[in-house]
Design a protein around this motif. Structure first.
Motif, PDB file in Angstrom:
ATOM      1  N   ASN A 142       0.861  -1.174   0.000  1.00  0.00           N
ATOM      2  CA  ASN A 142       0.000   0.000   0.000  1.00  0.00           C
ATOM      3  C   ASN A 142       0.905   1.233   0.000  1.00  0.00           C
ATOM      4  OD1 ASN A 142      -1.596   2.236   0.880  1.00  0.00           O
ATOM      5  ND2 ASN A 142      -3.056   0.823   1.815  1.00  0.00           N
ATOM      6  N   ASN A 182       0.448   4.101   0.924  1.00  0.00           N
ATOM      7  CA  ASN A 182       0.259   4.960   2.097  1.00  0.00           C
ATOM      8  C   ASN A 182       1.025   4.471   3.317  1.00  0.00           C
ATOM      9  OD1 ASN A 182      -1.581   6.700   0.760  1.00  0.00           O
ATOM     10  ND2 ASN A 182      -3.178   5.154   1.026  1.00  0.00           N
ATOM     11  N   TYR A 183       1.655   3.303   3.193  1.00  0.00           N
ATOM     12  CA  TYR A 183       2.410   2.750   4.311  1.00  0.00           C
ATOM     13  C   TYR A 183       3.897   2.986   4.105  1.00  0.00           C
ATOM     14  CZ  TYR A 183      -2.003   0.505   5.466  1.00  0.00           C
ATOM     15  OH  TYR A 183      -3.318   0.279   5.773  1.00  0.00           O
ATOM     16  N   PRO A 195       2.176   8.260   9.823  1.00  0.00           N
ATOM     17  CA  PRO A 195       2.645   8.076   8.451  1.00  0.00           C
ATOM     18  C   PRO A 195       3.635   9.139   7.992  1.00  0.00           C
ATOM     19  CG  PRO A 195       0.326   8.718   8.479  1.00  0.00           C
ATOM     20  CD  PRO A 195       0.752   8.511   9.900  1.00  0.00           C
TER      21      PRO A 195
END
Length: 192
Positions: free
Chosen positions: A67, A69-70, A149
C-alpha cells in the motif's frame, strides 16, 4: 505447531533489489527462479502461501502489493499483508514471513516461531533476523493504526519491538543467509 486454517506463509518479494540490480524473485539459482525455489521449499508446510509483491510471477498464487500509504520497505509490506487479511480473510490470525532471497531458509521455522497470540522473530548467534518471523495480525494492525505516516520508514526491528515479539534462537545460522548481490549469487550457484 501451525494451523493451516488460521495461519499463512508470506514470501516477501516486493523489495527493490538495488544491490542485485534486478528483481531477485526472477534471479535463478541452478536454473530455478528464486520465487519458485522458495515456493517449492515451503510447499510441504501445508500452509497457504501468499506473495508480498506487485505481481504473482506467473505462480498463480495470491499476491498483496504494498500500500503506497504505508512506510517503504518490509514494514510497509507487513502492514499491507495484515490489512489484506483483516479485510479479505478475517479468520486469519497471523502469518509467517520469509524473504524471497534465502534459499536455505530453515524448514522448522513455522514450528519454532508459532505461539498463541504472539509475534516472534528468528535469531542466531546473537543476531536477529526479522524477515524470518511470525506476525500476529491484531498486533500488527494495532501498531499500524498508531504509526505516524509522516515519520520516517521504520525497520522490522522497530515493528518487532512495538509488537512485543519474542526472539527464538537457532544454533545454526546458515539458513538465514540471503543473496543480495551478483557476487553472492555467483557463489551460491557454485555451491550447488
Amino acid at each position: 505447531m501451525t494451523d493451516a486454517k488460521t495461519d499463512y506463509l508470506v514470501i516477501l518479494a516486493g523489495g527493490q533489489s538495488r544491490r542485485m540490480g534486478r528483481d531477485k524473485a526472477l534471479v535463478e539459482i541452478q536454473g530455478i527462479r528464486m520465487i519458485d525455489h522458495m515456493i517449492d521449499r515451503f510447499h510441504s508446510s501445508e500452509l497457504p502461501i501468499v506473495l508480498s509483491a506487485a505481481q504473482d510471477y506467473t505462480t498463480g498464487l495470491e499476491y498483496v502489493p504494498d500500500n503506497p500509504n504505508y512506510p517503504d520497505g518490509p514494514v510497509g509490506a507487513i502492514f499491507s499483508v495484515s490489512e489484506y487479511f483483516a479485510q479479505q480473510k478475517p479468520e486469519i490470525t497471523g502469518f509467517f514471513t520469509v524473504p524471497v532471497d534465502a534459499p536455505h531458509a530453515p524448514l522448522d521455522l513455522m514450528i519454532k516461531l508459532k505461539a498463541p497470540h504472539s509475534c516472534a522473530i528468528a535469531s542466531s548467534n546473537g543476531q536477529v533476523h526479522p524477515v524470518f518471523a511470525y506476525w500476529d495480525c491484531n498486533m500488527v494492525q494495532s501498531v499500524k493504526q498508531s504509526h505516524d505516516p509522516e515519520s520516517r520508514s521504520p525497520s522490522l526491528r522497530w515493528l518487532g519491538r512495538q509488537c512485543g515479539a519474542k526472539t527464538v534462537e537457532w544454533a545454526d545460522d546458515s539458513g538465514f543467509t540471503n543473496i543480495n548481490t551478483p557476487a553472492e549469487l555467483t557463489a551460491m550457484n557454485k555451491e550447488q
